[in-house]
Design an enzyme around this catalytic site. Structure first.
Site, PDB file in Angstrom:
ATOM      1  N   PRO A  86      36.062  48.807  29.177  1.00  0.00           N
ATOM      2  CA  PRO A  86      37.326  48.407  28.531  1.00  0.00           C
ATOM      3  C   PRO A  86      38.564  48.826  29.317  1.00  0.00           C
ATOM      4  O   PRO A  86      39.634  48.254  29.129  1.00  0.00           O
ATOM      5  CB  PRO A  86      37.288  49.138  27.184  1.00  0.00           C
ATOM      6  CG  PRO A  86      35.899  49.607  26.984  1.00  0.00           C
ATOM      7  CD  PRO A  86      35.232  49.667  28.323  1.00  0.00           C
ATOM      8  N   GLU A 118      46.698  38.528  52.852  1.00  0.00           N
ATOM      9  CA  GLU A 118      45.993  38.768  54.098  1.00  0.00           C
ATOM     10  C   GLU A 118      44.505  38.781  53.760  1.00  0.00           C
ATOM     11  O   GLU A 118      44.133  39.155  52.644  1.00  0.00           O
ATOM     12  CB  GLU A 118      46.400  40.162  54.607  1.00  0.00           C
ATOM     13  CG  GLU A 118      46.172  40.428  56.063  1.00  0.00           C
ATOM     14  CD  GLU A 118      46.677  41.833  56.428  1.00  0.00           C
ATOM     15  OE1 GLU A 118      46.048  42.464  57.283  1.00  0.00           O
ATOM     16  OE2 GLU A 118      47.684  42.293  55.838  1.00  0.00           O
TER      17      GLU A 118
END
Lengths: 232, 232
Positions: A86, A118
DNA sequence: GCAAAAGTGTTTGGATTACACCCATGC
DNA sequence: GCATGGGTGTAATCCAAACACTTTTGC
Protein backbone atom coordinates in the site's frame (compact mmCIF):
# COMPACT_ATOMS: atom_id res chain seq x y z
CA UNK A 1 -23.19 -9.07 2.57
CA UNK A 2 -21.67 -5.93 3.99
CA UNK A 3 -18.31 -4.42 3.20
CA UNK A 4 -16.50 -2.55 5.93
CA UNK A 5 -16.43 0.41 3.61
CA UNK A 6 -18.78 1.47 0.87
CA UNK A 7 -18.52 -0.50 -2.37
CA UNK A 8 -17.77 2.61 -4.42
CA UNK A 9 -14.77 3.36 -2.29
CA UNK A 10 -13.14 0.28 -3.65
CA UNK A 11 -12.99 1.98 -7.00
CA UNK A 12 -10.29 4.33 -5.82
CA UNK A 13 -7.21 2.36 -6.77
CA UNK A 14 -4.96 2.83 -9.68
CA UNK A 15 -3.18 0.21 -11.64
CA UNK A 16 0.13 0.49 -13.43
CA UNK A 17 2.54 -1.67 -15.37
CA UNK A 18 6.30 -1.58 -15.17
CA UNK A 19 8.47 -3.06 -17.90
CA UNK A 20 11.79 -4.74 -17.20
CA UNK A 21 13.55 -5.01 -20.55
CA UNK A 22 16.63 -7.20 -20.44
CA UNK A 23 19.41 -7.37 -22.96
CA UNK A 24 22.89 -8.83 -23.21
CA UNK A 25 26.01 -6.93 -24.13
CA UNK A 26 29.69 -6.95 -23.21
CA UNK A 27 29.10 -10.34 -21.64
CA UNK A 28 26.64 -8.96 -19.10
CA UNK A 29 22.88 -8.80 -18.77
CA UNK A 30 21.57 -5.24 -18.80
CA UNK A 31 18.20 -3.71 -17.99
CA UNK A 32 16.67 -0.66 -19.65
CA UNK A 33 16.17 2.34 -17.39
CA UNK A 34 14.67 5.76 -17.95
CA UNK A 35 15.34 8.98 -16.11
CA UNK A 36 12.00 10.31 -14.87
CA UNK A 37 11.02 13.84 -15.81
CA UNK A 38 7.86 13.76 -13.75
CA UNK A 39 6.85 13.66 -10.14
CA UNK A 40 7.14 11.61 -8.08
CA UNK A 41 10.82 10.66 -8.14
CA UNK A 42 11.56 13.24 -10.84
CA UNK A 43 15.18 13.01 -11.97
CA UNK A 44 15.63 9.50 -10.68
CA UNK A 45 16.20 6.29 -12.57
CA UNK A 46 13.32 3.86 -12.96
CA UNK A 47 12.13 1.18 -15.29
CA UNK A 48 9.58 2.35 -17.84
CA UNK A 49 6.11 2.16 -16.36
CA UNK A 50 2.84 4.01 -16.27
CA UNK A 51 -0.84 3.80 -15.47
CA UNK A 52 -3.17 1.52 -17.40
CA UNK A 53 -6.15 3.10 -19.16
CA UNK A 54 -9.57 2.11 -17.85
CA UNK A 55 -10.59 0.24 -20.97
CA UNK A 56 -7.24 -1.27 -21.83
CA UNK A 57 -6.19 -4.88 -21.45
CA UNK A 58 -2.86 -5.50 -19.77
CA UNK A 59 -0.72 -6.81 -22.65
CA UNK A 60 -1.80 -3.90 -24.83
CA UNK A 61 -1.09 -1.40 -22.08
CA UNK A 62 2.37 -2.88 -21.59
CA UNK A 63 3.30 -2.38 -25.23
CA UNK A 64 1.86 1.12 -25.29
CA UNK A 65 3.65 2.23 -22.14
CA UNK A 66 6.98 0.85 -23.29
CA UNK A 67 6.75 2.51 -26.66
CA UNK A 68 5.59 5.84 -25.22
CA UNK A 69 8.63 6.09 -23.01
CA UNK A 70 11.35 4.42 -25.04
CA UNK A 71 10.03 4.28 -28.63
CA UNK A 72 10.53 0.51 -28.58
CA UNK A 73 7.92 -1.41 -30.53
CA UNK A 74 7.38 -5.05 -31.45
CA UNK A 75 8.85 -6.30 -28.20
CA UNK A 76 7.34 -9.51 -26.94
CA UNK A 77 6.38 -8.85 -23.33
CA UNK A 78 5.69 -11.49 -20.68
CA UNK A 79 3.83 -11.02 -17.45
CA UNK A 80 5.74 -11.23 -14.18
CA UNK A 81 4.82 -10.70 -10.54
CA UNK A 82 2.36 -8.12 -9.23
CA UNK A 83 3.40 -5.72 -6.48
CA UNK A 84 0.81 -4.18 -4.22
CA UNK A 85 2.36 -2.82 -1.06
CA UNK A 86 0.00 0.00 0.00
CA UNK A 87 2.92 2.37 0.47
CA UNK A 88 4.77 1.67 -2.71
CA UNK A 89 3.46 4.82 -4.44
CA UNK A 90 3.49 8.16 -2.61
CA UNK A 91 0.40 9.50 -4.41
CA UNK A 92 -2.11 6.80 -3.61
CA UNK A 93 -2.83 3.14 -3.87
CA UNK A 94 -1.19 2.02 -7.06
CA UNK A 95 -0.83 -1.68 -7.65
CA UNK A 96 1.62 -2.58 -10.40
CA UNK A 97 2.22 -5.60 -12.51
CA UNK A 98 5.68 -6.31 -13.89
CA UNK A 99 6.09 -7.15 -17.56
CA UNK A 100 9.43 -8.25 -18.90
CA UNK A 101 11.09 -8.93 -22.22
CA UNK A 102 14.38 -10.14 -23.60
CA UNK A 103 15.81 -8.26 -26.52
CA UNK A 104 18.86 -7.97 -28.70
CA UNK A 105 20.24 -4.64 -27.63
CA UNK A 106 22.08 -4.12 -30.92
CA UNK A 107 18.97 -4.71 -33.00
CA UNK A 108 16.98 -1.84 -31.59
CA UNK A 109 17.36 1.73 -30.53
CA UNK A 110 15.76 2.91 -27.33
CA UNK A 111 15.14 6.66 -27.20
CA UNK A 112 13.70 8.73 -24.42
CA UNK A 113 10.22 10.02 -25.20
CA UNK A 114 7.21 11.49 -23.43
CA UNK A 115 8.22 12.24 -19.85
CA UNK A 116 11.34 10.12 -19.98
CA UNK A 117 14.37 12.36 -20.05
CA UNK A 118 17.02 9.83 -20.86
CA UNK A 119 17.38 6.08 -21.34
CA UNK A 120 20.18 3.85 -20.14
CA UNK A 121 21.12 0.20 -20.42
CA UNK A 122 22.42 -0.56 -16.93
CA UNK A 123 24.29 -3.78 -16.17
CA UNK A 124 22.34 -5.86 -13.65
CA UNK A 125 25.20 -6.17 -11.21
CA UNK A 126 25.69 -2.44 -10.85
CA UNK A 127 22.26 -0.90 -10.84
CA UNK A 128 21.88 2.67 -9.63
CA UNK A 129 19.24 3.26 -6.98
CA UNK A 130 15.78 3.19 -8.49
CA UNK A 131 12.48 4.96 -7.92
CA UNK A 132 9.55 3.32 -6.11
CA UNK A 133 10.12 -0.37 -5.42
CA UNK A 134 11.67 -0.81 -8.87
CA UNK A 135 14.79 -2.41 -7.47
CA UNK A 136 12.68 -5.19 -6.00
CA UNK A 137 10.72 -5.51 -9.23
CA UNK A 138 13.83 -5.73 -11.37
CA UNK A 139 15.49 -8.24 -9.11
CA UNK A 140 12.51 -10.50 -8.75
CA UNK A 141 12.00 -10.42 -12.49
CA UNK A 142 15.68 -11.10 -13.14
CA UNK A 143 15.40 -14.21 -11.00
CA UNK A 144 12.42 -15.33 -13.12
CA UNK A 145 14.47 -14.73 -16.26
CA UNK A 146 17.39 -16.82 -15.07
CA UNK A 147 15.09 -19.65 -14.12
CA UNK A 148 13.43 -19.44 -17.52
CA UNK A 149 16.77 -19.66 -19.33
CA UNK A 150 16.85 -23.24 -18.13
CA UNK A 151 13.56 -24.40 -19.57
CA UNK A 152 12.90 -22.22 -22.58
CA UNK A 153 15.02 -21.22 -25.55
CA UNK A 154 15.03 -17.57 -24.55
CA UNK A 155 18.80 -17.27 -24.67
CA UNK A 156 18.33 -16.71 -28.41
CA UNK A 157 16.30 -13.59 -27.70
CA UNK A 158 19.39 -12.17 -26.03
CA UNK A 159 22.10 -13.40 -28.39
CA UNK A 160 22.65 -11.76 -31.76
CA UNK A 161 20.85 -13.31 -34.73
CA UNK A 162 24.09 -15.03 -35.69
CA UNK A 163 26.16 -16.21 -32.78
CA UNK A 164 29.03 -18.54 -32.02
CA UNK A 165 28.65 -21.52 -29.74
CA UNK A 166 31.09 -19.88 -27.39
CA UNK A 167 28.92 -16.80 -27.08
CA UNK A 168 26.03 -19.04 -26.16
CA UNK A 169 28.13 -20.88 -23.63
CA UNK A 170 29.35 -17.61 -22.11
CA UNK A 171 25.78 -16.40 -21.66
CA UNK A 172 24.91 -19.49 -19.65
CA UNK A 173 28.12 -19.36 -17.69
CA UNK A 174 27.40 -15.76 -16.80
CA UNK A 175 23.73 -16.30 -15.95
CA UNK A 176 24.32 -19.35 -13.78
CA UNK A 177 27.70 -18.21 -12.53
CA UNK A 178 29.37 -21.51 -13.37
CA UNK A 179 32.14 -22.65 -15.67
CA UNK A 180 31.37 -25.19 -18.33
CA UNK A 181 33.51 -27.51 -20.39
CA UNK A 182 33.54 -26.57 -24.06
CA UNK A 183 33.30 -30.11 -25.39
CA UNK A 184 30.56 -31.09 -22.97
CA UNK A 185 28.57 -27.95 -23.67
CA UNK A 186 28.56 -28.75 -27.38
CA UNK A 187 27.40 -32.28 -26.73
CA UNK A 188 24.65 -31.03 -24.47
CA UNK A 189 23.19 -28.64 -27.03
CA UNK A 190 23.26 -31.20 -29.83
CA UNK A 191 19.50 -31.71 -29.50
CA UNK A 192 18.70 -28.00 -29.82
CA UNK A 193 17.69 -27.10 -33.37
CA UNK A 194 20.37 -24.73 -34.61
CA UNK A 195 21.19 -23.71 -38.15
CA UNK A 196 24.87 -24.19 -38.90
CA UNK A 197 25.56 -21.15 -41.08
CA UNK A 198 28.17 -21.16 -43.84
CA UNK A 199 29.69 -18.14 -42.25
CA UNK A 200 32.52 -17.45 -39.85
CA UNK A 201 33.55 -14.83 -37.34
CA UNK A 202 35.62 -11.99 -38.76
CA UNK A 203 38.44 -9.83 -37.44
CA UNK A 204 39.50 -12.12 -34.69
CA UNK A 205 43.15 -12.89 -34.14
CA UNK A 206 42.55 -16.59 -33.73
CA UNK A 207 40.78 -19.34 -35.61
CA UNK A 208 37.37 -17.87 -36.52
CA UNK A 209 34.37 -19.65 -35.05
CA UNK A 210 31.42 -20.86 -37.03
CA UNK A 211 28.22 -18.85 -36.79
CA UNK A 212 24.89 -20.40 -35.87
CA UNK A 213 21.35 -19.23 -35.60
CA UNK A 214 18.37 -20.66 -33.79
CA UNK A 215 15.99 -22.70 -35.95
CA UNK A 216 12.75 -21.34 -34.53
CA UNK A 217 10.57 -23.09 -37.12
CA UNK A 218 12.06 -26.46 -36.44
CA UNK A 219 11.81 -25.81 -32.71
CA UNK A 220 8.08 -25.14 -33.01
CA UNK A 221 7.65 -28.24 -35.09
CA UNK A 222 9.55 -30.40 -32.59
CA UNK A 223 7.49 -29.07 -29.70
CA UNK A 224 4.24 -29.80 -31.48
CA UNK A 225 5.06 -33.09 -33.09
CA UNK A 226 7.48 -34.76 -30.74
CA UNK A 227 6.79 -33.18 -27.40
CA UNK A 228 10.28 -31.71 -27.48
CA UNK A 229 11.44 -30.18 -24.22
CA UNK A 230 14.17 -27.58 -24.12
CA UNK A 231 16.44 -28.09 -21.15
CA UNK A 232 19.79 -26.59 -20.21
CA UNK B 1 3.34 15.38 -19.32
CA UNK B 2 -0.29 15.02 -20.23
CA UNK B 3 -2.54 12.07 -19.79
CA UNK B 4 -5.38 11.54 -22.24
CA UNK B 5 -7.73 11.62 -19.30
CA UNK B 6 -7.48 13.37 -15.96
CA UNK B 7 -5.13 11.83 -13.44
CA UNK B 8 -7.86 11.36 -10.81
CA UNK B 9 -9.86 9.30 -13.22
CA UNK B 10 -7.21 6.65 -13.02
CA UNK B 11 -8.23 6.11 -9.43
CA UNK B 12 -11.43 4.43 -10.48
CA UNK B 13 -10.30 0.84 -10.68
CA UNK B 14 -10.85 -1.89 -8.25
CA UNK B 15 -8.55 -4.69 -7.38
CA UNK B 16 -9.42 -8.17 -6.24
CA UNK B 17 -7.75 -11.44 -5.40
CA UNK B 18 -8.99 -14.90 -6.27
CA UNK B 19 -7.71 -17.97 -4.47
CA UNK B 20 -7.26 -21.32 -6.18
CA UNK B 21 -6.87 -23.87 -3.39
CA UNK B 22 -5.77 -27.27 -4.63
CA UNK B 23 -5.94 -30.53 -2.77
CA UNK B 24 -5.55 -34.20 -3.54
CA UNK B 25 -8.08 -36.89 -2.73
CA UNK B 26 -9.35 -40.11 -4.28
CA UNK B 27 -6.30 -40.02 -6.52
CA UNK B 28 -7.35 -36.76 -8.15
CA UNK B 29 -6.44 -33.13 -7.75
CA UNK B 30 -9.37 -31.02 -6.58
CA UNK B 31 -9.97 -27.28 -6.35
CA UNK B 32 -12.04 -25.50 -3.72
CA UNK B 33 -15.15 -23.74 -5.01
CA UNK B 34 -17.79 -21.62 -3.32
CA UNK B 35 -21.36 -21.00 -4.38
CA UNK B 36 -21.85 -17.25 -4.60
CA UNK B 37 -24.69 -15.70 -2.63
CA UNK B 38 -24.07 -12.26 -3.99
CA UNK B 39 -24.38 -10.44 -7.24
CA UNK B 40 -22.95 -10.68 -9.81
CA UNK B 41 -23.13 -14.38 -10.67
CA UNK B 42 -25.24 -15.13 -7.60
CA UNK B 43 -25.90 -18.85 -7.26
CA UNK B 44 -22.97 -19.82 -9.46
CA UNK B 45 -19.78 -21.60 -8.58
CA UNK B 46 -16.59 -19.60 -8.31
CA UNK B 47 -13.25 -19.72 -6.55
CA UNK B 48 -13.10 -17.67 -3.35
CA UNK B 49 -12.21 -14.10 -4.16
CA UNK B 50 -12.98 -10.56 -3.15
CA UNK B 51 -11.85 -6.96 -3.26
CA UNK B 52 -8.66 -5.82 -1.57
CA UNK B 53 -8.92 -3.10 1.07
CA UNK B 54 -7.25 0.20 0.20
CA UNK B 55 -4.58 -0.11 2.88
CA UNK B 56 -4.00 -3.82 2.67
CA UNK B 57 -1.00 -5.59 1.22
CA UNK B 58 -1.73 -8.44 -1.19
CA UNK B 59 -0.57 -11.48 0.80
CA UNK B 60 -2.56 -10.30 3.82
CA UNK B 61 -5.62 -9.67 1.70
CA UNK B 62 -5.38 -13.13 0.21
CA UNK B 63 -5.39 -14.81 3.63
CA UNK B 64 -8.23 -12.63 4.83
CA UNK B 65 -10.41 -13.25 1.80
CA UNK B 66 -9.87 -16.97 1.91
CA UNK B 67 -10.72 -17.19 5.58
CA UNK B 68 -13.76 -14.93 5.29
CA UNK B 69 -15.33 -17.17 2.68
CA UNK B 70 -14.20 -20.63 3.68
CA UNK B 71 -12.97 -20.31 7.29
CA UNK B 72 -9.61 -21.69 6.18
CA UNK B 73 -6.65 -20.19 8.03
CA UNK B 74 -2.90 -20.78 8.06
CA UNK B 75 -2.80 -21.67 4.41
CA UNK B 76 0.41 -20.73 2.64
CA UNK B 77 -0.62 -18.78 -0.42
CA UNK B 78 1.54 -18.12 -3.48
CA UNK B 79 1.02 -15.45 -6.08
CA UNK B 80 0.01 -16.46 -9.59
CA UNK B 81 -0.91 -14.56 -12.74
CA UNK B 82 -2.83 -11.30 -12.85
CA UNK B 83 -5.92 -11.00 -15.04
CA UNK B 84 -7.01 -7.63 -16.30
CA UNK B 85 -9.36 -7.95 -19.22
CA UNK B 86 -11.51 -4.78 -19.07
CA UNK B 87 -14.67 -6.84 -19.48
CA UNK B 88 -13.95 -9.55 -16.97
CA UNK B 89 -16.18 -7.99 -14.30
CA UNK B 90 -19.67 -6.74 -15.19
CA UNK B 91 -19.68 -3.97 -12.58
CA UNK B 92 -16.55 -2.07 -13.51
CA UNK B 93 -12.86 -2.34 -14.06
CA UNK B 94 -11.68 -4.96 -11.64
CA UNK B 95 -8.22 -6.36 -12.08
CA UNK B 96 -7.59 -9.55 -10.18
CA UNK B 97 -4.52 -11.38 -9.06
CA UNK B 98 -4.62 -15.14 -8.59
CA UNK B 99 -3.25 -16.64 -5.41
CA UNK B 100 -2.94 -20.38 -5.04
CA UNK B 101 -2.16 -22.92 -2.38
CA UNK B 102 -1.73 -26.64 -1.97
CA UNK B 103 -3.34 -28.23 1.03
CA UNK B 104 -4.09 -31.57 2.62
CA UNK B 105 -7.82 -31.79 2.21
CA UNK B 106 -8.22 -34.19 5.11
CA UNK B 107 -6.36 -31.95 7.51
CA UNK B 108 -8.73 -29.04 7.27
CA UNK B 109 -12.39 -28.27 7.07
CA UNK B 110 -13.63 -25.69 4.62
CA UNK B 111 -16.97 -24.16 5.57
CA UNK B 112 -19.04 -21.61 3.74
CA UNK B 113 -19.06 -18.24 5.47
CA UNK B 114 -19.84 -14.62 4.72
CA UNK B 115 -21.56 -14.47 1.35
CA UNK B 116 -20.49 -17.96 0.33
CA UNK B 117 -23.50 -20.25 0.42
CA UNK B 118 -21.73 -23.57 0.03
CA UNK B 119 -18.25 -24.93 -0.53
CA UNK B 120 -17.20 -27.81 -2.76
CA UNK B 121 -14.02 -29.65 -3.59
CA UNK B 122 -14.36 -30.19 -7.32
CA UNK B 123 -12.04 -32.55 -9.22
CA UNK B 124 -10.02 -30.63 -11.78
CA UNK B 125 -11.05 -32.79 -14.70
CA UNK B 126 -14.76 -32.22 -14.16
CA UNK B 127 -15.17 -28.62 -13.17
CA UNK B 128 -18.62 -27.08 -13.36
CA UNK B 129 -18.90 -23.80 -15.23
CA UNK B 130 -17.53 -20.95 -13.17
CA UNK B 131 -18.31 -17.26 -12.64
CA UNK B 132 -16.27 -14.47 -14.24
CA UNK B 133 -13.10 -15.75 -15.92
CA UNK B 134 -12.49 -18.15 -13.07
CA UNK B 135 -12.19 -21.13 -15.36
CA UNK B 136 -9.25 -19.49 -17.09
CA UNK B 137 -7.73 -18.54 -13.74
CA UNK B 138 -8.06 -22.04 -12.34
CA UNK B 139 -6.65 -23.66 -15.44
CA UNK B 140 -3.70 -21.34 -15.83
CA UNK B 141 -2.91 -21.79 -12.15
CA UNK B 142 -3.26 -25.55 -12.40
CA UNK B 143 -0.69 -25.58 -15.16
CA UNK B 144 1.68 -23.60 -12.91
CA UNK B 145 1.11 -26.12 -10.15
CA UNK B 146 1.93 -29.10 -12.31
CA UNK B 147 5.09 -27.45 -13.54
CA UNK B 148 6.07 -26.67 -9.97
CA UNK B 149 5.62 -30.28 -8.91
CA UNK B 150 8.70 -30.97 -10.97
CA UNK B 151 11.05 -28.51 -9.34
CA UNK B 152 9.80 -28.07 -5.80
CA UNK B 153 8.81 -30.49 -3.07
CA UNK B 154 5.20 -29.35 -3.11
CA UNK B 155 3.83 -32.85 -3.56
CA UNK B 156 4.18 -33.15 0.22
CA UNK B 157 1.74 -30.29 0.70
CA UNK B 158 -0.84 -32.44 -1.07
CA UNK B 159 -0.05 -35.84 0.40
CA UNK B 160 -1.10 -36.73 3.94
CA UNK B 161 1.45 -36.12 6.69
CA UNK B 162 2.29 -39.82 6.63
CA UNK B 163 2.21 -41.40 3.21
CA UNK B 164 3.38 -44.50 1.40
CA UNK B 165 5.84 -44.33 -1.45
CA UNK B 166 3.15 -45.67 -3.71
CA UNK B 167 0.83 -42.78 -2.87
CA UNK B 168 3.63 -40.42 -3.80
CA UNK B 169 4.23 -42.28 -7.04
CA UNK B 170 0.53 -42.23 -7.90
CA UNK B 171 0.37 -38.47 -7.39
CA UNK B 172 3.15 -37.97 -9.93
CA UNK B 173 1.70 -40.50 -12.34
CA UNK B 174 -1.62 -38.68 -12.16
CA UNK B 175 -0.19 -35.18 -12.47
CA UNK B 176 2.07 -36.00 -15.40
CA UNK B 177 -0.23 -38.61 -16.88
CA UNK B 178 2.52 -41.20 -17.21
CA UNK B 179 3.20 -44.64 -15.78
CA UNK B 180 6.33 -45.20 -13.73
CA UNK B 181 8.25 -48.28 -12.69
CA UNK B 182 8.01 -48.92 -8.96
CA UNK B 183 11.63 -49.90 -8.46
CA UNK B 184 12.94 -47.04 -10.55
CA UNK B 185 10.72 -44.50 -8.82
CA UNK B 186 12.17 -45.53 -5.48
CA UNK B 187 15.71 -45.21 -6.75
CA UNK B 188 14.95 -41.78 -8.17
CA UNK B 189 13.63 -40.37 -4.90
CA UNK B 190 16.55 -41.73 -2.87
CA UNK B 191 18.08 -38.26 -2.70
CA UNK B 192 14.90 -36.64 -1.33
CA UNK B 193 15.05 -36.29 2.46
CA UNK B 194 12.26 -38.50 3.79
CA UNK B 195 11.74 -39.85 7.28
CA UNK B 196 11.24 -43.60 7.24
CA UNK B 197 8.61 -43.99 9.97
CA UNK B 198 8.39 -47.08 12.13
CA UNK B 199 4.80 -47.39 11.15
CA UNK B 200 2.84 -49.32 8.55
CA UNK B 201 -0.41 -49.04 6.68
CA UNK B 202 -3.40 -50.59 8.42
CA UNK B 203 -6.51 -52.41 7.25
CA UNK B 204 -5.24 -53.32 3.84
CA UNK B 205 -5.70 -56.79 2.47
CA UNK B 206 -2.15 -57.07 1.24
CA UNK B 207 1.29 -56.56 2.69
CA UNK B 208 1.12 -53.21 4.51
CA UNK B 209 3.37 -50.51 3.15
CA UNK B 210 5.81 -48.48 5.20
CA UNK B 211 4.84 -44.91 6.00
CA UNK B 212 7.10 -41.96 5.29
CA UNK B 213 7.01 -38.28 5.95
CA UNK B 214 8.90 -35.42 4.36
CA UNK B 215 11.91 -34.20 6.30
CA UNK B 216 11.35 -30.49 5.85
CA UNK B 217 14.12 -29.46 8.23
CA UNK B 218 16.71 -31.57 6.49
CA UNK B 219 15.47 -30.29 3.13
CA UNK B 220 15.99 -26.67 4.23
CA UNK B 221 19.41 -27.54 5.49
CA UNK B 222 20.37 -29.27 2.24
CA UNK B 223 19.18 -26.33 0.16
CA UNK B 224 21.18 -23.86 2.22
CA UNK B 225 24.33 -25.83 2.78
CA UNK B 226 24.72 -27.99 -0.28
CA UNK B 227 22.78 -26.16 -2.94
CA UNK B 228 20.39 -29.10 -3.09
CA UNK B 229 17.98 -29.04 -6.00
CA UNK B 230 14.71 -30.93 -5.90
CA UNK B 231 13.93 -32.50 -9.26
CA UNK B 232 11.37 -35.04 -10.34
C1' DG C 1 56.72 -20.53 -34.89
C1' DC C 2 53.72 -18.95 -31.26
C1' DA C 3 49.53 -17.45 -28.96
C1' DA C 4 44.81 -17.93 -28.72
C1' DA C 5 40.72 -19.78 -29.24
C1' DA C 6 37.98 -23.31 -32.20
C1' DG C 7 36.64 -27.74 -32.36
C1' DT C 8 36.68 -33.11 -31.43
C1' DG C 9 37.46 -37.86 -29.31
C1' DT C 10 37.95 -41.05 -25.35
C1' DT C 11 37.40 -42.75 -20.84
C1' DT C 12 34.93 -43.33 -16.73
C1' DG C 13 31.45 -43.41 -13.18
C1' DG C 14 26.91 -42.57 -12.01
C1' DA C 15 22.07 -42.40 -13.29
C1' DT C 16 18.09 -44.42 -15.85
C1' DT C 17 15.61 -48.24 -17.78
C1' DA C 18 13.48 -52.69 -18.24
C1' DC C 19 12.48 -56.62 -16.04
C1' DA C 20 12.54 -60.39 -12.85
C1' DC C 21 11.92 -61.99 -8.53
C1' DC C 22 10.76 -62.42 -3.47
C1' DC C 23 7.82 -60.85 0.71
C1' DA C 24 3.82 -60.01 3.86
C1' DT C 25 -0.93 -59.70 4.55
C1' DG C 26 -6.24 -60.95 4.29
C1' DC C 27 -9.34 -64.23 3.16
C1' DG D 1 -3.05 -71.50 -1.08
C1' DC D 2 -3.76 -67.57 -3.73
C1' DA D 3 -4.61 -62.83 -4.86
C1' DT D 4 -2.79 -58.35 -4.11
C1' DG D 5 0.20 -55.05 -3.82
C1' DG D 6 4.92 -54.06 -1.18
C1' DG D 7 9.66 -54.12 -1.80
C1' DT D 8 14.49 -55.25 -3.96
C1' DG D 9 18.35 -56.81 -7.18
C1' DT D 10 20.62 -57.03 -11.75
C1' DA D 11 22.18 -56.15 -16.28
C1' DA D 12 22.10 -53.09 -20.25
C1' DT D 13 22.14 -48.60 -21.58
C1' DC D 14 22.53 -43.74 -21.63
C1' DC D 15 24.53 -39.49 -20.09
C1' DA D 16 27.66 -36.13 -18.07
C1' DA D 17 32.20 -34.88 -16.41
C1' DA D 18 37.07 -34.68 -16.97
C1' DC D 19 40.65 -34.25 -19.86
C1' DA D 20 43.66 -34.60 -23.75
C1' DC D 21 44.30 -33.64 -28.22
C1' DT D 22 44.11 -31.52 -33.09
C1' DT D 23 42.93 -27.41 -36.11
C1' DT D 24 42.91 -22.73 -37.92
C1' DT D 25 43.66 -18.12 -37.70
C1' DG D 26 46.71 -13.44 -36.83
C1' DC D 27 51.03 -11.73 -36.02
Amino acid sequence: MSYKIKFDHFFSYSFSLDCAIFGYKDGKIHVLLIKRAMEPYSGEWAIPGNLVYPDEDLPIAASRILSELTKLTDVELHQGQTFGNPNRHPQGRVITCAYFALVRIDDLVAEADSWAEEVLWAPMHELPSLAFDHKEIVESTYADLRRKLQYEPICFDLLPEKFTLNEMQQLYEYAYNVEMDKANFRKKIKSIPLIHLEEKQKNVKHRPANLFSFDADRYKQLVEEENYLFRM
